[in-house]
Every structure is written in C-alpha cells, then in structure tokens.
Scaffold this motif. Structure first.
Motif, PDB file in Angstrom:
ATOM      1  N   MET A 166     -15.961  83.377 -23.973  1.00 32.79           N
ATOM      2  CA  MET A 166     -15.116  82.478 -23.161  1.00 32.79           C
ATOM      3  C   MET A 166     -13.862  82.367 -23.541  1.00 32.79           C
ATOM      4  O   MET A 166     -13.036  82.257 -22.581  1.00 32.79           O
ATOM      5  N   PHE A 167     -13.670  82.164 -24.537  1.00 32.93           N
ATOM      6  CA  PHE A 167     -12.101  81.841 -25.156  1.00 32.93           C
ATOM      7  C   PHE A 167     -11.564  83.431 -24.680  1.00 32.93           C
ATOM      8  O   PHE A 167     -10.447  83.114 -24.191  1.00 32.93           O
ATOM      9  N   LEU A 168     -11.920  84.603 -24.771  1.00 33.11           N
ATOM     10  CA  LEU A 168     -11.014  85.873 -24.510  1.00 33.11           C
ATOM     11  C   LEU A 168     -10.974  85.587 -22.891  1.00 33.11           C
ATOM     12  O   LEU A 168     -10.005  86.147 -22.548  1.00 33.11           O
ATOM     13  N   LYS A 214     -11.120  81.124 -34.226  1.00 31.54           N
ATOM     14  CA  LYS A 214     -11.142  82.085 -32.991  1.00 31.54           C
ATOM     15  C   LYS A 214     -10.088  81.986 -32.079  1.00 31.54           C
ATOM     16  O   LYS A 214      -9.263  82.902 -31.679  1.00 31.54           O
ATOM     17  N   ILE A 215      -9.899  80.648 -31.679  1.00 28.88           N
ATOM     18  CA  ILE A 215      -8.958  80.441 -30.599  1.00 28.88           C
ATOM     19  C   ILE A 215      -7.349  81.184 -31.026  1.00 28.88           C
ATOM     20  O   ILE A 215      -6.715  81.467 -30.361  1.00 28.88           O
ATOM     21  N   LYS A 216      -7.155  80.402 -32.313  1.00 23.25           N
ATOM     22  CA  LYS A 216      -5.798  80.822 -32.936  1.00 23.25           C
ATOM     23  C   LYS A 216      -5.822  82.469 -32.860  1.00 23.25           C
ATOM     24  O   LYS A 216      -4.565  83.001 -32.792  1.00 23.25           O
ATOM     25  N   ARG A 217      -6.760  83.119 -33.050  1.00 19.53           N
ATOM     26  CA  ARG A 217      -6.376  84.543 -33.018  1.00 19.53           C
ATOM     27  C   ARG A 217      -6.249  85.174 -31.928  1.00 19.53           C
ATOM     28  O   ARG A 217      -5.411  86.079 -31.829  1.00 19.53           O
ATOM     29  N   ILE A 218      -6.719  84.289 -30.844  1.00 22.48           N
ATOM     30  CA  ILE A 218      -6.533  84.816 -29.375  1.00 22.48           C
ATOM     31  C   ILE A 218      -5.228  84.414 -28.907  1.00 22.48           C
ATOM     32  O   ILE A 218      -4.473  85.299 -28.184  1.00 22.48           O
ATOM     33  N   VAL A 224      -3.688  76.075 -20.053  1.00 19.95           N
ATOM     34  CA  VAL A 224      -4.358  75.712 -21.262  1.00 19.95           C
ATOM     35  C   VAL A 224      -5.570  75.592 -21.190  1.00 19.95           C
ATOM     36  O   VAL A 224      -6.643  75.480 -20.145  1.00 19.95           O
ATOM     37  N   LEU A 225      -6.165  76.171 -22.594  1.00 22.40           N
ATOM     38  CA  LEU A 225      -7.634  76.050 -22.677  1.00 22.40           C
ATOM     39  C   LEU A 225      -7.883  74.875 -23.585  1.00 22.40           C
ATOM     40  O   LEU A 225      -7.345  74.610 -24.489  1.00 22.40           O
ATOM     41  N   HIS A 226      -9.088  74.029 -23.003  1.00 25.59           N
ATOM     42  CA  HIS A 226      -9.051  72.710 -23.643  1.00 25.59           C
ATOM     43  C   HIS A 226     -10.484  72.648 -23.983  1.00 25.59           C
ATOM     44  O   HIS A 226     -11.321  72.721 -22.974  1.00 25.59           O
TER      45      HIS A 226
END
Ligand SMILES: C[S@@+](CC[C@H](N)C(=O)[O-])C[C@H]1O[C@@H](n2cnc3c(N)ncnc32)[C@H](O)[C@@H]1O
Length: 377
Positions: free
Chosen positions: A325-327, A352-356, A338-340
């Motif tokens: 989902m994040f990818l 994970k979010i920081k990596r992407i 924005v992803l919230h």
C-alpha cells in the motif's frame, strides 16, 4: 523457506500468492487444501458440477483442473487477490480455465451444483452467511466438504453448519487439519441483515456487509484517524483499504469538492462503501474500485491517500500488504501529495514509510496508535 512447488496425490503444480512479488514468505496453499484433494482422490470423486468457496490462491481449482481439464467449476470469492491469484496460477500451470466461472460473495451460485468444496474463513459471521446463501441453491443431499485447521474445528462450528445448511460431522485429523462433511437438507434459510451503526458526532450512519472489517463497531484505529484528519485543500483522495468507507466518508465531509476513490480487496467492503456514500447524501464525487491496492487505479493522481492498513491476510499475520500500500501510494501520488496513515505503534510503519518517501512525520500518537504523514517530493 517458502516453496512454490505443490505436490499432492501425484498432482504437481507451481503456485504463487498474489501478487507474485511480495515482501512475504507466505505459501499459496496449506495442508487443508491437500486434505480436501486427498479426500476427493481416495473417494474417486467424478468431475461433477463443483463449487469451490474461499480457495485462497487457486490451489483447489488448479488441482481439480489438473485432474480433469473439463471439470465444471464455479468459484466464489470476496477477495480480488484470491481471484487474481487463481487466474495467475491457472495460466502459469497451462491449465484450461474454460470450464471455470467466477462469482463474488453476494451473487447466488447456480442451482445445478452437485458438490461443494469450501475452506473455513476466519470471519464466522461471513461463514454462516455463505452457508445460508448455499441453502438457497443446493438441493437436498448435496455434499459440502469444509476443510480447516483441526484446532479451528469445534462443536460450535459443527452447530453453525448444521443450523445453516444440514447435518455435519468431522473427519479424523490429518496433517493437523480436518474435513467436515455436511449434507444439505434442502431447506432455505433467511439471509442476515447487514449490521448498521452510527458515528453520531459526525452525523454518519454506517452499514456493513458480513465480510467487512470492523462490521460491528467503529475500529479504534479508524476512530483515532477521524480525530486527526489532515489539514489542507485536497481534490483527489484515495481511501486505500476502505472497509465500510468510514475514512473516505469523513474526507467527503471535510473536502466536499473532492473526488474520493474507495479501494478494497473485499468486494463486500467496496459495496458497503458505495451504499454508505449514497445513504449519507454527501456532495463529493465518489468512485469505487475492487482492486489489489492501487494496481488498476489508471491515470488517477491523488493528492491525498488515507490508509489504515491491514496486518493480516486470512489466517496469516503479515505486513506485506502495508508495504504494498505504501509503495503504491508513492507511485500514484502527485508530487507534493500526502500519505496519511494510522497504525499500531508496535508495527513501526514509520520505518517503511521513511524508506519509501524519505520523510515521515508523526502527527499524533496515543498509547496504542500513531498517525504518520509523508509527502511525495
Ligand atoms: C484495517 S482495515 C481498514 C478499514 C477501514 N479503512 C477502517 O479504517 O475501518 C484494512 C482494509 O484493507 C483491506 N485490504 C486488505 N488487503 C488489501 C489489498 N491487497 N488491497 C486493497 N485492500 C486491501 C481489507 O479488506 C480491509 O478492509
């Protein structure tokens, strides 16, 4: 180590979950699939009109088609990943899909079914509903074989089956699984009412079909998200893993000029969102997608993705769907979008979010949940 080589009763297949490339080492079938196939082979089952219900990624339909490529099958599933996984596995194994027909879990199956194979789903209200729907189409005497882990089978499961379809008894245990045999009694059962509840302070009423997440009450993670919705002007919003659509409905109240896309793997969830959007008479525009994450969102470029990710798939506890989902959110978001996200603190989604996204801010937290916010740069 995960294997994709399925070998059971002389049937050799290569089976993958869907999508094939994923951040998990989960297998595409389990011993309860093998138990059903063993039962059919030992009983020299003929290729009669057969319904297969809750076939995770197509192991059962591939095996029966491998035994006889004219075996007439109707498949019922609520999960898009299961449908796509089965089609992928049939194709990869060069199996004939010409005699296979697909149904979702709201459509009634045909009346000419002579045998049913079923895997016990995790959600028992949904299971009872599936049996009740079968009672509308199965003539008296049709055998329904239901397989599950032995530890999931108890007297109350047998009672649910007897009450909703016909008398049932369980086999001996094999590889820690059992097969329940039920004989349809030919009596039609009433179908369940959808469950409804209110979020009174937001003036929203929510209707849930049986296989929808948090069917009986507002999820506590979703509640925390509702208390911490993003500030700003948004025009194209995705409610990713929408369930009953609660986050998208709130977005429609906050951003009435937006186009909201409701996306879920569960067909019942997508349909509940559609019903809820219409019943709450909201002004925003809405589009509904039965999809695996954002695979088929087309040329939509959201400026906001709202997400309360799942942390299991069927019985398996997993964070690979959150990853996907994040990818997908990163891939589809417009620059500056924005992803919230709301998540349990211990799941550490920020890593994970920081990596992407190369950024991730904690907007709010309590003792159980965090709200994370990342911007596509
Ligand atoms: C934790 S629930 C959140 C539901 C709702 N948004 C809420 O906050 O109450 C996660 C949702 O993700 C959905 N889901 C699971 N796998 C998915 C996938 N591969 N693609 C899209 N949605 C998925 C589930 O069906 C479920 O509705």
């Amino acid at each position: 180590m995960t294997t994709s080589q399925f070998s059971c009763q002389g049937i050799e297949l290569t089976l993958f979950r869907y999508p094939k490339k994923q951040e998990s080492n989960l297998q595409a079938w389990d011993a309860s699939d093998e138990h059903l196939i063993k039962h059919l082979i030992e009983n020299q089952q003929k290729p009669v009109n057969t319904a297969i219900i809750n076939d995770s990624f197509g192991a059962l339909q591939c095996a029966l088609t491998a035994i006889n490529d004219h075996w007439p099958l109707v498949i019922e599933t609520d999960a898009k990943t299961s449908l796509l996984g089965a089609q992928q596995n049939l194709s990869d194994n060069h199996l004939n899909a010409k005699y296979i027909e697909y149904f979702n879990s709201r459509e009634l199956l045909p009346r000419n079914i002579q045998l049913v194979l079923m895997k016990l789903p995790k959600n028992l209200s949904y299971f009872a509903h599936q049996l009740q729907r079968l009672s509308h189409v199965l003539p008296q005497g049709v055998e329904v074989l239901i397989s599950a882990k032995a530890k999931s089978i108890n007297k109350s499961i047998i009672d649910v089956i007897s009450k909703n379809l016909g008398p049932a008894s369980a086999s001996l245990t094999w590889k820690k699984t059992r097969v329940i045999s039920c004989i349809a009694d030919g009596l039609t059962r009433a179908l369940p009412q959808d469950v409804s509840w209110e979020v009174a302070e937001l003036g929203l009423s929510i209707n849930n079909m049986t296989n929808v997440f948090a069917a009986n009450k507002l999820d506590i993670g979703a509640r925390f998200m509702l208390d911490n919705m993003p500030q700003g002007q948004y025009h194209t919003i995705v409610d990713l893993g929408c369930g009953n659509g609660i986050l998208g409905l709130r977005a429609a109240q906050l951003y009435p000029n937006a186009n909201i896309h409701f996306v879920d793997d569960s067909e019942m969830a997508v349909e509940s969102s559609r019903v809820n959007f219409s019943a709450n008479k909201l002004n925003a525009k809405a589009t509904f997608h039965w999809d695996d994450c954002l695979t088929n969102l087309g040329d939509v470029e959201p400026d906001l993705v709202l997400c309360n990710p799942p942390f299991h798939q069927g019985e398996a506890i997993t964070d690979h769907i959150a990853w996907q989902m994040f990818l997908d959110a990163y891939r589809k978001l417009a620059t500056g979008g924005v992803l919230h996200v709301v998540g349990n603190r211990h799941l550490e989604y920020h890593v994970k979010i920081k990596r992407i996204f190369k950024n991730c801010t904690t907007i709010a937290s309590n003792d159980k949940f965090v709200i994370l916010h990342a911007i596509k740069q």
